[in-house]
Design a protein around this motif. Structure first.
Motif, PDB file in Angstrom:
ATOM      1  N   LEU A  30       0.857  -1.177   0.000  1.00 23.07           N
ATOM      2  CA  LEU A  30       0.000   0.000   0.000  1.00 23.07           C
ATOM      3  C   LEU A  30       0.894   1.228   0.000  1.00 23.07           C
ATOM      4  N   VAL A  31       0.699   2.099  -0.988  1.00 23.07           N
ATOM      5  CA  VAL A  31       1.421   3.364  -1.041  1.00 23.07           C
ATOM      6  C   VAL A  31       0.432   4.467  -0.687  1.00 23.07           C
ATOM      7  N   VAL A  32       0.785   5.236   0.322  1.00 20.90           N
ATOM      8  CA  VAL A  32      -0.024   6.373   0.743  1.00 20.90           C
ATOM      9  C   VAL A  32       0.743   7.621   0.304  1.00 20.90           C
ATOM     10  N   PRO A  41       0.933  10.854  13.124  1.00 18.29           N
ATOM     11  CA  PRO A  41       0.029   9.894  13.771  1.00 18.29           C
ATOM     12  C   PRO A  41      -0.276   8.674  12.892  1.00 18.29           C
ATOM     13  N   LEU A  42      -0.378   8.877  11.580  1.00 19.49           N
ATOM     14  CA  LEU A  42      -0.644   7.737  10.685  1.00 19.49           C
ATOM     15  C   LEU A  42       0.568   6.817  10.601  1.00 19.49           C
ATOM     16  N   ARG A  43       1.758   7.384  10.557  1.00 20.16           N
ATOM     17  CA  ARG A  43       2.976   6.553  10.575  1.00 20.16           C
ATOM     18  C   ARG A  43       3.036   5.739  11.877  1.00 20.16           C
ATOM     19  N   ALA A  44       2.681   6.378  12.975  1.00 21.59           N
ATOM     20  CA  ALA A  44       2.688   5.685  14.276  1.00 21.59           C
ATOM     21  C   ALA A  44       1.652   4.556  14.280  1.00 21.59           C
ATOM     22  N   LEU A  45       0.484   4.811  13.715  1.00 24.06           N
ATOM     23  CA  LEU A  45      -0.549   3.773  13.642  1.00 24.06           C
ATOM     24  C   LEU A  45      -0.072   2.597  12.786  1.00 24.06           C
ATOM     25  N   ALA A  46       0.582   2.886  11.677  1.00 25.75           N
ATOM     26  CA  ALA A  46       1.108   1.815  10.821  1.00 25.75           C
ATOM     27  C   ALA A  46       2.117   0.957  11.593  1.00 25.75           C
ATOM     28  N   ARG A  47       2.977   1.608  12.363  1.00 32.66           N
ATOM     29  CA  ARG A  47       3.940   0.853  13.196  1.00 32.66           C
ATOM     30  C   ARG A  47       3.202   0.017  14.237  1.00 32.66           C
ATOM     31  N   GLU A  48       2.219   0.644  14.913  1.00 31.82           N
ATOM     32  CA  GLU A  48       1.442  -0.040  15.950  1.00 31.82           C
ATOM     33  C   GLU A  48       0.731  -1.277  15.386  1.00 31.82           C
ATOM     34  N   LEU A  49       0.248  -1.172  14.154  1.00 30.23           N
ATOM     35  CA  LEU A  49      -0.459  -2.285  13.513  1.00 30.23           C
ATOM     36  C   LEU A  49       0.501  -3.309  12.904  1.00 30.23           C
ATOM     37  N   HIS A  54       4.463  -3.604   4.356  1.00 33.26           N
ATOM     38  CA  HIS A  54       3.214  -3.540   3.583  1.00 33.26           C
ATOM     39  C   HIS A  54       2.806  -2.111   3.212  1.00 33.26           C
ATOM     40  N   VAL A  55       3.236  -1.127   3.995  1.00 27.89           N
ATOM     41  CA  VAL A  55       2.802   0.254   3.772  1.00 27.89           C
ATOM     42  C   VAL A  55       4.012   1.163   3.580  1.00 27.89           C
ATOM     43  N   ARG A  56       3.898   2.008   2.564  1.00 32.73           N
ATOM     44  CA  ARG A  56       4.938   3.014   2.326  1.00 32.73           C
ATOM     45  C   ARG A  56       4.273   4.381   2.250  1.00 32.73           C
TER      46      ARG A  56
END
Length: 185
Positions: A30-32, A41-49, A54-56
């Motif tokens: 997934l590319v955002v 906050p979104l980068r932190a959520l991606a790490r938390e999950l 999978h996400v860039r």
């Protein structure tokens, strides 16, 4: 996903859907693309999950054409949206769309014809639609072609100008009729 990283674009739901998608389709990226006040906050959520590889987060990207050229899908996770020109851009580039049913999006994305629609703020539904979309390459190609046709038939600059003019003509025609036949008070 190409959008500002703001609350109404709701990439948090997209990240939660990606966490679920990992269980359904283990090999995806997934590319955002975008920037905004919610980037950290979104980068932190991606790490938390635990989304790791999978996400860039690509940041602000201009031009976006190379992203569309490399994409299998365009994903819109907004809970509030107008017409959403990013969907039109993706469809013009031949990228099928999975999007939330909000604002003007259902005027563009027609489930079963040119894309998938899911309720806003529903990561499970979004993950399931993404998994469904990625499960059938032939259908993706059909939806990509139908998406291009959708844009050409109803969302080019000329067709949108013509639609606006038609709306004004209808309003003016009603005003003329009312002025010729005023209602008694």
């Amino acid at each position: 996903n190409v959008a500002a990283l703001t609350d109404h674009k709701d990439q948090a739901t997209l990240l939660r859907a990606a966490a679920r998608l990992r269980e359904l389709v283990p090999d995806f990226r997934l590319v955002v693309a975008g920037s905004g006040e919610l980037e950290q906050p979104l980068r932190a959520l991606a790490r938390e999950l635990g989304l790791g590889t999978h996400v860039r987060f690509a940041g602000y990207v201009k031009p976006v054409d190379p992203l569309y050229a490399a994409a299998d899908l365009f994903v819109l996770s907004s809970h509030l949206e107008g017409l959403c020109t990013s969907i039109l851009d993706a469809m013009s580039a031949g990228v099928p769309v999975v999007a939330t049913r909000t604002g003007g999006v259902p005027e563009i994305v027609r489930p079963g014809q040119n894309g998938w629609l899911v309720p806003p703020r529903d990561p499970e539904a979004l993950a399931n639609a993404l998994a469904d979309a990625l499960s059938d390459r032939e259908r993706l190609a059909r939806f990509a072609e139908e998406g291009r046709r959708t844009v050409l038939d109803g969302f080019t600059h000329d067709s949108m100008v013509e639609g606006t003019l038609a709306a004004y003509r209808a309003i003016l025609a009603k005003a003329r009729i009312r002025s010729l036949h005023p209602s008694p008070e």
